[in-house]
Structures are given as structure tokens and as C-alpha cells.
Design an enzyme around this catalytic site. Structure first.
Site, PDB file in Angstrom:
ATOM      1  N   CYS A 259     -10.163  -5.144   0.628  1.00 24.74           N
ATOM      2  CA  CYS A 259     -11.288  -4.206   0.655  1.00 24.74           C
ATOM      3  C   CYS A 259     -12.171  -4.406  -0.577  1.00 24.74           C
ATOM      4  CB  CYS A 259     -10.786  -2.767   0.736  1.00 24.74           C
ATOM      5  SG  CYS A 259     -10.195  -2.092  -0.830  1.00 24.74           S
TER       6      CYS A 259
ATOM      7  N   GLU B   5      -3.010  -4.818  -2.850  1.00 18.91           N
ATOM      8  CA  GLU B   5      -3.525  -5.770  -3.851  1.00 18.91           C
ATOM      9  C   GLU B   5      -3.541  -5.123  -5.233  1.00 18.91           C
ATOM     10  OE1 GLU B   5      -4.771  -4.947  -0.965  1.00 18.91           O
ATOM     11  OE2 GLU B   5      -5.871  -6.584  -0.008  1.00 18.91           O
TER      12      GLU B   5
ATOM     13  N   GLU C  36       0.325   5.293   0.596  1.00 24.42           N
ATOM     14  CA  GLU C  36      -0.639   6.303   1.061  1.00 24.42           C
ATOM     15  C   GLU C  36      -0.305   7.684   0.508  1.00 24.42           C
ATOM     16  OE1 GLU C  36      -0.838   5.752   5.329  1.00 24.42           O
ATOM     17  OE2 GLU C  36      -2.057   3.951   5.032  1.00 24.42           O
TER      18      GLU C  36
ATOM     19  N   ASN D  78       0.836  -1.201   0.000  1.00 19.67           N
ATOM     20  CA  ASN D  78       0.000   0.000   0.000  1.00 19.67           C
ATOM     21  C   ASN D  78       0.873   1.253   0.000  1.00 19.67           C
ATOM     22  OD1 ASN D  78       0.612  -0.871   2.661  1.00 19.67           O
ATOM     23  ND2 ASN D  78      -1.072   0.274   3.546  1.00 19.67           N
TER      24      ASN D  78
HETATM   25  N1  THU Z   1      -5.238  -1.394   2.574  1.00 19.60           N
HETATM   26  C1  THU Z   1      -4.689  -2.269   1.667  1.00 19.60           C
HETATM   27  O1  THU Z   1      -3.541  -2.097   1.247  1.00 19.60           O
HETATM   28  N2  THU Z   1      -5.452  -3.300   1.237  1.00 19.60           N
HETATM   29  C2  THU Z   1      -6.743  -3.538   1.620  1.00 19.60           C
HETATM   30  O2  THU Z   1      -7.392  -4.416   1.080  1.00 19.60           O
HETATM   31  C3  THU Z   1      -7.344  -2.745   2.694  1.00 19.60           C
HETATM   32  C4  THU Z   1      -6.579  -1.542   3.112  1.00 19.60           C
HETATM   33  C5  THU Z   1      -4.432  -0.253   3.029  1.00 19.60           C
HETATM   34  C6  THU Z   1      -4.932   1.092   2.608  1.00 19.60           C
HETATM   35  C7  THU Z   1      -4.364   1.994   3.680  1.00 19.60           C
HETATM   36  O3  THU Z   1      -3.045   2.374   3.305  1.00 19.60           O
HETATM   37  C8  THU Z   1      -4.283   1.112   4.908  1.00 19.60           C
HETATM   38  O4  THU Z   1      -4.410  -0.230   4.437  1.00 19.60           O
HETATM   39  C9  THU Z   1      -5.348   1.385   5.945  1.00 19.60           C
HETATM   40  O5  THU Z   1      -6.612   1.345   5.387  1.00 19.60           O
END
Ligand code: THU
Length: 141
Positions: free
Chosen positions: A93, A57, A46, A44
């Protein structure tokens, strides 16, 4: 569990260290196994404006698809707060489920994991795409 999936999980554990998470401190690693045996990795990333944040993902799938991959077997996910001693059995998610479903068949496997800080696999669960996103949207017209 099949050795190839254990290796896939270990790769997700490693790439999770690259997650850029100054806001949530919640780090996610994802590794995608293609039917041809190749693996692509994502974490991830941000953003200070929040909504441009992209999940692990999707970064893994973007890497795979731009390299010409179209046939996918499985994704492994390692997820949790950076300070936690064990990761949690995090699940993709809704946006990531839809994003992955564009390229994945009903039997595509989603491997959720719980791991120690040292990378020991403590628990795992495997689901299919059909189980985590039944009756999904497809553009058929
Ligand atoms: N996040 C993911 O990388 N994958 C998911 O399926 C759910 C959430 C990340 C996004 C954000 O950087 C952190 O987790 C908190 O939501």
C-alpha cells in the site's frame, strides 16, 4: 530467480500464518532481507478500531530497524484472503511504500508473489523502489 530470494519468499509465506486478521480475513506476510544477509519478518495485525491496523511490510521493517538494521536489499510479500486457494500478486500500500522508502535506496527490490495454499511458488514479479514510488517525498531541510 536467485535462491536467496526464493528462501525470502518462503519465509514470507510462513510468517503470513501469524497474521491477526479477524476483520478482513486478508492475510499478509512480509520478509525483509538486509544487505548483511539477515532476514526480519512481519505480518499484518488488525484492530477493532480499524485505523490502528498495521501492515505486514511495516511490522517487518519495525522489527529490522529496532534491531539496528539500516541497509536493505529486498522485501518479499505474500498476500491474499485466508480462504483463497492461491495468494494474489499483492502490492504494498502507499503508506508502506513511503515507510519503506525512508530506509531504502532506489534499487531496493520488492518481490510480489502468487503461491498455492501449500507454499508452491506459482508466479512472481520484482520491482524496484524507484519503480513503485517514483519522485518520493524526503525531508531534506
Ligand atoms: N495489508 C498489508 O498488510 N499490507 C499492504 O500493503 C496492504 C494491506 C493488510 C492490512 C489489512 O490488515 C489487510 O491487509 C486488508 O487491507
Amino acid at each position: 530467480m536467485d535462491k536467496k530470494y526464493i528462501e525470502l519468499i518462503n519465509k514470507a509465506f510462513e510468517i503470513r500464518k501469524s497474521a491477526y486478521t479477524p476483520y478482513s480475513h486478508y492475510k499478509v506476510g512480509a520478509s525483509v532481507l538486509c544487505k548483511n544477509g539477515k532476514v526480519y519478518l512481519g505480518c499484518n495485525i488488525e484492530n477493532g478500531a480499524f485505523s490502528p491496523t498495521i501492515c505486514a511490510e511495516r511490522t517487518a521493517f519495525v522489527e529490522a530497524v529496532k534491531n539496528g538494521e539500516r541497509d536493505f536489499e529486498a522485501v518479499a510479500i505474500v498476500t491474499g484472503h485466508e480462504d483463497a486457494s492461491v495468494t494474489e500478486m499483492g502490492s504494498p500500500c502507499g503508506v508502506c511504500r513511503q515507510f519503506m522508502s525512508e530506509f531504502c535506496k532506489d534499487d531496493f527490490k520488492i518481490i510480489m508473489t502468487k503461491m498455492s495454499r501449500d507454499g508452491e511458488l506459482l508466479d512472481s514479479k520484482m520491482f524496484t523502489m524507484n519503480e513503485i514510488l517514483p519522485d518520493r517525498f524526503t525531508l531534506n531541510s
